[in-house]
Design a protein around this motif. Structure first.
Motif, PDB file in Angstrom:
ATOM      1  N   VAL A 236       0.987  -1.111  -0.166  1.00 22.82           N
ATOM      2  CA  VAL A 236       0.053   0.045  -0.077  1.00 22.82           C
ATOM      3  C   VAL A 236       0.836   1.276   0.014  1.00 22.82           C
ATOM      4  CG1 VAL A 236      -1.839   1.145   1.305  1.00 22.82           C
ATOM      5  CG2 VAL A 236      -1.685  -1.124   1.155  1.00 22.82           C
ATOM      6  N   THR A 237       0.619   2.203  -1.040  1.00 23.78           N
ATOM      7  CA  THR A 237       1.621   3.267  -1.065  1.00 23.78           C
ATOM      8  C   THR A 237       0.811   4.713  -0.742  1.00 23.78           C
ATOM      9  OG1 THR A 237       2.616   2.026  -2.909  1.00 23.78           O
ATOM     10  CG2 THR A 237       3.042   4.269  -2.701  1.00 23.78           C
TER      11      THR A 237
ATOM     12  N   VAL B 168     -10.831  -0.475  -0.391  1.00 24.45           N
ATOM     13  CA  VAL B 168     -11.487  -1.458   0.596  1.00 24.45           C
ATOM     14  C   VAL B 168     -12.751  -0.880   0.787  1.00 24.45           C
ATOM     15  CG1 VAL B 168     -11.289  -1.785   2.956  1.00 24.45           C
ATOM     16  CG2 VAL B 168      -9.165  -1.057   1.955  1.00 24.45           C
ATOM     17  N   GLY B 169     -13.685  -1.828   0.161  1.00 25.12           N
ATOM     18  CA  GLY B 169     -14.954  -1.668   0.066  1.00 25.12           C
ATOM     19  C   GLY B 169     -15.513  -0.347  -0.942  1.00 25.12           C
ATOM     20  N   ASP B 170     -16.367   0.287  -0.647  1.00 28.20           N
ATOM     21  CA  ASP B 170     -16.734   1.404  -1.638  1.00 28.20           C
ATOM     22  C   ASP B 170     -15.892   2.511  -1.701  1.00 28.20           C
ATOM     23  OD1 ASP B 170     -18.859  -0.081  -2.480  1.00 28.20           O
ATOM     24  OD2 ASP B 170     -20.380   0.810  -1.057  1.00 28.20           O
TER      25      ASP B 170
ATOM     26  N   ARG C 141       3.443   2.306   1.959  1.00 27.67           N
ATOM     27  CA  ARG C 141       3.088   1.256   2.909  1.00 27.67           C
ATOM     28  C   ARG C 141       3.221   0.073   2.050  1.00 27.67           C
ATOM     29  NH1 ARG C 141      -3.008  -0.835   4.599  1.00 27.67           N
ATOM     30  NH2 ARG C 141      -2.457  -2.839   4.932  1.00 27.67           N
ATOM     31  N   VAL C 142       4.299  -0.721   2.690  1.00 29.06           N
ATOM     32  CA  VAL C 142       4.723  -1.979   1.937  1.00 29.06           C
ATOM     33  C   VAL C 142       4.876  -3.013   2.842  1.00 29.06           C
ATOM     34  CG1 VAL C 142       6.362  -0.625   0.642  1.00 29.06           C
ATOM     35  CG2 VAL C 142       7.226  -1.383   2.608  1.00 29.06           C
TER      36      VAL C 142
ATOM     37  N   ARG D 156      -9.052   3.607   8.274  1.00 25.75           N
ATOM     38  CA  ARG D 156      -8.595   2.475   9.269  1.00 25.75           C
ATOM     39  C   ARG D 156      -7.705   1.574   8.864  1.00 25.75           C
ATOM     40  NH1 ARG D 156     -11.985  -2.184  11.714  1.00 25.75           N
ATOM     41  NH2 ARG D 156     -11.318  -3.007   9.729  1.00 25.75           N
ATOM     42  N   ASP D 157      -7.913   1.134   7.747  1.00 22.34           N
ATOM     43  CA  ASP D 157      -7.151   0.068   7.149  1.00 22.34           C
ATOM     44  C   ASP D 157      -5.766   0.442   6.417  1.00 22.34           C
ATOM     45  OD1 ASP D 157      -8.844  -1.811   8.018  1.00 22.34           O
ATOM     46  OD2 ASP D 157      -9.604  -2.247   6.061  1.00 22.34           O
ATOM     47  N   ASP D 158      -5.688   1.757   6.268  1.00 18.39           N
ATOM     48  CA  ASP D 158      -4.493   2.173   5.338  1.00 18.39           C
ATOM     49  C   ASP D 158      -3.899   3.199   6.295  1.00 18.39           C
ATOM     50  OD1 ASP D 158      -5.020   0.909   2.811  1.00 18.39           O
ATOM     51  OD2 ASP D 158      -6.504   2.049   2.103  1.00 18.39           O
TER      52      ASP D 158
END
Length: 509
Positions: free
Chosen positions: A16-17, A54-56, A104-105, A406-408
């Protein structure tokens, strides 16, 4: 030299970047001040992120985004990339050198090689300046070090969160206790398979079920590793006081677990279709009442499983407990992150600029930002209740509106976040997951170097996992298993061990 670690080999390589473009100059950042500006002249810090969807996709300028911008004095620009094409996009960015300011890696060879080639800042010397980042357990940082240096901030996840989940109603009816020894596992499996606990007149229940990833390289799903660790075994690899490294499948505890599974399979006390059974199908079978124990669960999953289960089995009861063996609680530690954020030197050109970015990351762990990311907005997603706890108002809305952030971004369930008031089973899981760190058995080669593993690790691991399955189903005997281990050693296993031992000796200097 190419590098990787064992847990990443069969895991996801999704990266994730985020791209951060700073406006204006800045003085060296100080430890987090919740009202501090994004730069010395109070100009907002402009930050654009490239993240997996992530989702919509959240609406532009939504309230969550605006709250983060206001608190951190930033302007945010998100580019949401479909997960199916994300890996390719990130790999192209790394190969081309067209790098953002925050990435994010995951701990995979491409990223490790980039760090070793000087692409990212070593943030270890700065960590103590930031109160929230410095407050986290050192093990979370140790797990992502490369050649002893810290190149990023982990997206924290509990290290000891795995747990045994079991049918409490069946156990109570049969006078059973959660297993501690391998004999306990056998006796429970036999008792459940032959006593018709669901009272349907058929022998169609198991003590536990395996799926085709029962011996996956990740401890998140590796049942053999988990059980072997409870019996005093090692977590994937072991190291002695002389620095001698041993693969888990060369230990007696690992072999004892394989022998248990072989016996259960021969006596039809575990599902005969496990070599082809998908994990999701095994989960459905457990939730439909076909097994007494879930041996690849997480403590906080028990409540979610129970919520689904009681819709079709209204009298069912579930409970969860730490993994326990003859020596007490012993949990095969996980890697403690869902990737980590790094800072490329090509775009983060000065120490002052790095410190500004680190301050932003630290602010995300302040109480207000942590609560926003993990619980959403008071009165919309959650409400305050007694004893400092909160309760969901609209979890569906939270998952749609807040979960993508939250996830990123950066947050940690057990830090600066109000506890949830939930069902007793859910609250037990919330308590168990951070508590599990006290019982964690760590993988000593998690962040060590091995060129052989980087180049051929997946192939070598497949040799052992295939041999394990063949041993359990009776296609090979003890001699056949030993022959498979010997072949692994000749095919590169011995060389890999030597490389790990050399890296361990260097790392411990």
């Amino acid at each position: 030299m190419k590098h990787t670690r064992l847990l990443a080999a069969l895991g996801s390589i999704a990266l994730v970047t985020g791209v951060v473009a700073a406006c204006g100059g800045d003085d060296a950042a100080q430890p987090t001040d919740t009202n501090a500006p994004g730069s010395a002249d109070n100009a907002p810090l402009e930050i654009s992120f490239v993240v997996p969807q992530v989702g919509d996709i959240p609406a532009k300028d939504n309230v969550i985004e605006k709250e983060i911008e206001k608190y951190t004095n930033t302007t945010l620009e998100f580019q949401w990339v479909p997960s199916s094409t994300y890996d390719e996009k990130i790999n192209v960015m790394i190969a081309s050198g067209d790098l953002p300011k925050i990435m994010r890696v995951n701990y995979v060879p491409t990223v490790i090689n980039a760090a070793q080639n000087g692409m990212f800042w070593d943030i270890g010397p700065y960590l103590k300046e930031y109160k929230n980042l410095a407050a986290q357990n050192a093990q979370y940082y140790e797990n992502i070090k490369i050649d002893g240096k810290l190149y990023g901030i982990p997206l924290y996840r509990e290290i000891g969160r795995s747990a045994l989940i079991y049918r409490k109603d069946w156990f109570d009816a049969a006078g059973l206790k959660p297993p501690k020894t391998l004999d306990d596992y056998y006796n429970i499996a036999k008792g459940i398979a032959t006593s018709d606990p669901d009272k349907n007149g058929k022998n169609d229940t198991y003590g536990f079920m395996l799926d085709k990833k029962y011996n996956d390289g990740s401890t998140a799903s590796n049942v053999v590793t988990r059980l072997a660790v409870t019996q005093g075994g090692v977590n994937k690899w072991g190291v002695d006081s002389n620095g001698k490294i041993t693969a888990e499948f060369m230990t007696p505890q690992y072999m004892d677990v394989l022998k248990l599974f072989r016996r259960l399979y021969a006596e039809k006390l575990i599902n005969q279709d496990f070599p082809a059974l998908e994990g999701q199908e095994a989960d459905k079978k457990f939730e439909s009442g076909q097994a007494a124990m879930k041996v690849n669960g997480l403590a906080t999953n028990a409540a979610n499983i129970f919520d689904r289960m009681v819709k079709t089995l209204p009298t069912a009861q579930l409970d969860t407990t730490h993994w326990e063996g003859p020596q007490g609680f012993r949990i095969a530690a996980q890697n403690g992150n869902n990737g980590f954020h790094v800072f490329p030197k090509a775009t983060v050109k000065t120490e002052d600029e790095l410190k500004r970015l680190l301050k932003f990351m630290d602010q995300l762990l302040d109480e207000k930002m942590s609560t926003l990311q993990k619980r959403g907005i008071e009165g919309v997603h959650h409400k305050k209740v007694e004893d400092g706890m909160v309760q969901w108002i609209d979890l569906t809305a939270f998952n749609r509106e807040v979960k993508p952030y939250r996830d990123d971004l950066l947050n940690f369930e057990t830090y600066n976040v109000p506890p949830l008031k939930d069902s007793p089973l859910a609250m037990k899981g919330y308590k168990m997951e951070p508590e599990g760190l006290n019982y964690a058995v760590h993988n000593p080669v998690l962040n060590l170097s091995s060129q052989t593993f980087s180049e051929r690790g997946k192939e070598l691991e497949l040799m052992i996992s295939d041999a394990g399955t063949n041993y359990i189903v009776g296609k090979i005997d003890d001699a056949g298993w030993q022959a498979a281990v010997d072949n692994w050693r000749k095919a590169g296993g011995d060389l890999m061990i030597k490389e790990y031992e050399a890296a361990y000796a260097k790392h411990k200097k």
